[in-house]
Design a protein around this motif. Structure first.
Motif, PDB file in Angstrom:
ATOM      1  N   MET A   1      76.107 -50.344  17.827  1.00 55.05           N
ATOM      2  CA  MET A   1      76.066 -51.679  17.217  1.00 55.05           C
ATOM      3  C   MET A   1      77.392 -51.959  16.523  1.00 55.05           C
ATOM      4  SD  MET A   1      72.264 -51.649  15.635  1.00 55.05           S
ATOM      5  CE  MET A   1      72.416 -53.275  14.990  1.00 55.05           C
ATOM      6  N   HIS A   2      77.820 -53.218  16.610  1.00 56.25           N
ATOM      7  CA  HIS A   2      79.067 -53.630  15.970  1.00 56.25           C
ATOM      8  C   HIS A   2      78.812 -54.869  15.131  1.00 56.25           C
ATOM      9  CE1 HIS A   2      81.327 -50.748  18.331  1.00 56.25           C
ATOM     10  NE2 HIS A   2      80.511 -51.068  19.328  1.00 56.25           N
ATOM     11  N   ASP A   3      79.683 -55.084  14.170  1.00 53.68           N
ATOM     12  CA  ASP A   3      79.494 -56.223  13.269  1.00 53.68           C
ATOM     13  C   ASP A   3      80.101 -57.479  13.900  1.00 53.68           C
ATOM     14  OD1 ASP A   3      78.771 -57.640  11.087  1.00 53.68           O
ATOM     15  OD2 ASP A   3      80.480 -57.008   9.854  1.00 53.68           O
ATOM     16  N   ARG A   4      79.475 -57.936  14.995  1.00 52.03           N
ATOM     17  CA  ARG A   4      79.949 -59.143  15.679  1.00 52.03           C
ATOM     18  C   ARG A   4      78.751 -60.046  15.930  1.00 52.03           C
ATOM     19  NH1 ARG A   4      82.580 -55.031  19.563  1.00 52.03           N
ATOM     20  NH2 ARG A   4      84.535 -54.608  18.483  1.00 52.03           N
ATOM     21  N   LYS A   5      78.968 -61.358  15.796  1.00 45.92           N
ATOM     22  CA  LYS A   5      77.892 -62.305  16.078  1.00 45.92           C
ATOM     23  C   LYS A   5      77.605 -62.319  17.572  1.00 45.92           C
ATOM     24  CE  LYS A   5      78.092 -65.720  12.427  1.00 45.92           C
ATOM     25  NZ  LYS A   5      78.352 -67.126  12.101  1.00 45.92           N
ATOM     26  N   SER A   6      76.342 -62.477  17.928  1.00 49.17           N
ATOM     27  CA  SER A   6      75.954 -62.520  19.343  1.00 49.17           C
ATOM     28  C   SER A   6      76.104 -63.921  19.915  1.00 49.17           C
ATOM     29  CB  SER A   6      74.495 -62.110  19.502  1.00 49.17           C
ATOM     30  OG  SER A   6      74.317 -60.802  19.044  1.00 49.17           O
ATOM     31  N   LEU A   7      76.375 -63.967  21.199  1.00 42.82           N
ATOM     32  CA  LEU A   7      76.404 -65.224  21.943  1.00 42.82           C
ATOM     33  C   LEU A   7      74.957 -65.639  22.243  1.00 42.82           C
ATOM     34  CD1 LEU A   7      78.107 -67.333  23.521  1.00 42.82           C
ATOM     35  CD2 LEU A   7      78.041 -65.759  25.473  1.00 42.82           C
ATOM     36  N   ALA A   8      74.696 -66.938  22.207  1.00 43.88           N
ATOM     37  CA  ALA A   8      73.352 -67.438  22.543  1.00 43.88           C
ATOM     38  C   ALA A   8      73.436 -68.415  23.710  1.00 43.88           C
ATOM     39  CB  ALA A   8      72.715 -68.106  21.332  1.00 43.88           C
ATOM     40  N   TYR A   9      72.283 -68.604  24.368  1.00 42.28           N
ATOM     41  CA  TYR A   9      72.212 -69.474  25.541  1.00 42.28           C
ATOM     42  C   TYR A   9      70.901 -70.248  25.492  1.00 42.28           C
ATOM     43  CZ  TYR A   9      72.982 -70.840  30.414  1.00 42.28           C
ATOM     44  OH  TYR A   9      73.205 -71.553  31.560  1.00 42.28           O
ATOM     45  N   GLY A  10      70.975 -71.561  25.714  1.00 37.37           N
ATOM     46  CA  GLY A  10      69.758 -72.376  25.722  1.00 37.37           C
ATOM     47  C   GLY A  10      70.073 -73.778  26.187  1.00 37.37           C
ATOM     48  N   GLY A  11      69.083 -74.413  26.806  1.00 36.06           N
ATOM     49  CA  GLY A  11      69.277 -75.783  27.280  1.00 36.06           C
ATOM     50  C   GLY A  11      70.377 -75.895  28.320  1.00 36.06           C
ATOM     51  N   GLY A  12      70.639 -74.801  29.023  1.00 35.41           N
ATOM     52  CA  GLY A  12      71.641 -74.823  30.091  1.00 35.41           C
ATOM     53  C   GLY A  12      73.069 -74.633  29.613  1.00 35.41           C
ATOM     54  N   GLY A  13      73.261 -74.258  28.340  1.00 37.08           N
ATOM     55  CA  GLY A  13      74.631 -74.062  27.855  1.00 37.08           C
ATOM     56  C   GLY A  13      74.703 -72.967  26.799  1.00 37.08           C
ATOM     57  N   TYR A  14      75.940 -72.599  26.448  1.00 40.39           N
ATOM     58  CA  TYR A  14      76.155 -71.566  25.434  1.00 40.39           C
ATOM     59  C   TYR A  14      76.008 -72.172  24.041  1.00 40.39           C
ATOM     60  CZ  TYR A  14      77.831 -68.891  29.353  1.00 40.39           C
ATOM     61  OH  TYR A  14      77.907 -68.242  30.559  1.00 40.39           O
ATOM     62  N   LEU A  15      75.522 -71.373  23.115  1.00 35.32           N
ATOM     63  CA  LEU A  15      75.278 -71.822  21.742  1.00 35.32           C
ATOM     64  C   LEU A  15      75.877 -70.818  20.762  1.00 35.32           C
ATOM     65  CD1 LEU A  15      71.451 -72.540  22.193  1.00 35.32           C
ATOM     66  CD2 LEU A  15      73.271 -74.255  22.257  1.00 35.32           C
ATOM     67  N   SER A  16      76.248 -71.328  19.594  1.00 36.08           N
ATOM     68  CA  SER A  16      76.665 -70.444  18.501  1.00 36.08           C
ATOM     69  C   SER A  16      75.485 -70.284  17.558  1.00 36.08           C
ATOM     70  CB  SER A  16      77.822 -71.058  17.711  1.00 36.08           C
ATOM     71  OG  SER A  16      78.874 -71.391  18.573  1.00 36.08           O
ATOM     72  N   VAL A  17      75.265 -69.085  17.106  1.00 33.50           N
ATOM     73  CA  VAL A  17      74.133 -68.827  16.225  1.00 33.50           C
ATOM     74  C   VAL A  17      74.543 -69.075  14.774  1.00 33.50           C
ATOM     75  CG1 VAL A  17      72.466 -67.090  15.465  1.00 33.50           C
ATOM     76  CG2 VAL A  17      73.261 -67.099  17.832  1.00 33.50           C
ATOM     77  N   GLN A  18      73.771 -69.897  14.074  1.00 35.11           N
ATOM     78  CA  GLN A  18      73.996 -70.162  12.644  1.00 35.11           C
ATOM     79  C   GLN A  18      72.726 -69.796  11.890  1.00 35.11           C
ATOM     80  OE1 GLN A  18      76.817 -71.104  11.526  1.00 35.11           O
ATOM     81  NE2 GLN A  18      77.825 -71.826  13.403  1.00 35.11           N
ATOM     82  N   PRO A  19      72.855 -69.319  10.648  1.00 29.35           N
ATOM     83  CA  PRO A  19      71.630 -69.074   9.863  1.00 29.35           C
ATOM     84  C   PRO A  19      70.874 -70.378   9.655  1.00 29.35           C
ATOM     85  CG  PRO A  19      73.572 -68.144   8.790  1.00 29.35           C
ATOM     86  CD  PRO A  19      74.070 -68.975   9.928  1.00 29.35           C
ATOM     87  N   HIS A  20      69.555 -70.309   9.669  1.00 29.89           N
ATOM     88  CA  HIS A  20      68.734 -71.502   9.444  1.00 29.89           C
ATOM     89  C   HIS A  20      68.869 -71.947   7.997  1.00 29.89           C
ATOM     90  CE1 HIS A  20      65.201 -74.104   9.510  1.00 29.89           C
ATOM     91  NE2 HIS A  20      65.288 -74.051  10.835  1.00 29.89           N
ATOM     92  N   GLU A  21      68.786 -73.263   7.789  1.00 32.32           N
ATOM     93  CA  GLU A  21      68.995 -73.799   6.433  1.00 32.32           C
ATOM     94  C   GLU A  21      67.854 -73.493   5.471  1.00 32.32           C
ATOM     95  OE1 GLU A  21      69.705 -77.892   7.317  1.00 32.32           O
ATOM     96  OE2 GLU A  21      71.517 -77.340   8.412  1.00 32.32           O
ATOM     97  N   SER A  22      66.648 -73.253   6.000  1.00 31.00           N
ATOM     98  CA  SER A  22      65.486 -73.101   5.105  1.00 31.00           C
ATOM     99  C   SER A  22      65.552 -71.788   4.316  1.00 31.00           C
ATOM    100  CB  SER A  22      64.199 -73.124   5.895  1.00 31.00           C
ATOM    101  OG  SER A  22      64.147 -72.015   6.757  1.00 31.00           O
TER     102      SER A  22
END
Ligand SMILES: Cc1cc2nc3c(=O)[nH]c(=O)nc-3n(C[C@H](O)[C@H](O)[C@H](O)COP(=O)(O)O)c2cc1C
Length: 171
Positions: free
Chosen positions: A150-171
């Motif tokens: 494991m490394h301290d790097r953010k993971s790539l995300a995928y949804g809705g047919g495109g790449y996404l950046s993961v952000q912490p949820h506001e709640s």
């Protein structure tokens, strides 16, 4: 909203709608790597990866039957899950293109059994192939996890047919 629930209605499933609906489920992105019978590295972008069991430690992913790498993954005793980092969209795209040498110019180190681990990923799972099961036009591969990194790097995300950046949820 369209609700299709009865078995009789299954034939009414629109393949494009089904693809869009499945694509609304946000996932990470992996590259599955393996050595073929000639000892050459192969790899394929896959977002069908999921955890399966903690004890024993099992993961699962599915590969299209028509993939050029199908026989390699079916016959190799082991493979590695490379969980891509946020800045590895180019790696994801490269390992989804047919007819190119996907490892050309890609830096990697050799893991268990010489299976490549692509540099710069968020994490890795090195697996033995535990079982495979038919799944329509795909096959499910179950891997038993032998070693993780494991490394301290953010993971790539995928949804809705495109790449996404993961952000912490506001709640
Ligand atoms: C984000 C993303 C996720 C993908 N996930 C899968 C998957 O889980 N299983 C699969 O068989 N193909 C998946 N693909 C498609 C394969 O990467 C692609 O069809 C394959 O690399 C084509 O080359 P091949 O014929 O050499 O297999 C995905 C592609 C992308 C871009």
């Amino acid at each position: 909203m369209t609700v299709i629930s009865t078995e009789a209605a299954q034939s009414a499933l629109d393949p494009l709608e089904l693809r869009r609906c499945l694509g609304s489920f946000v996932t990470g992105v992996t590259v599955m790597t393996v050595l073929n019978a000639d000892g050459k590295a192969e790899g394929i972008t896959a977002n069908s990866f999921s955890s399966l069991s903690l004890d024993p430690p099992l993961i699962v992913w599915s590969l299209r039957l028509s993939s050029r790498s199908f026989n390699t993954f079916k016959n190799a005793g082991r493979f590695a899950v490379n969980i891509l980092a946020q800045d590895q969209v180019n790696i994801s795209n490269l390992f989804a293109v047919s007819g190119v040498d996907r490892f050309d110019g890609v830096a990697y180190t050799l893991g268990l059994g010489g299976v490549p681990l692509i540099d710069g990923c968020a994490s890795y799972l090195e697996c033995n192939l535990e079982a495979s099961y038919p799944g329509g036009d795909h096959v499910l591969f179950v891997g038993r996890v032998e070693r993780i990194h494991m490394h301290d790097r953010k993971s790539l995300a995928y949804g809705g047919g495109g790449y996404l950046s993961v952000q912490p949820h506001e709640s």
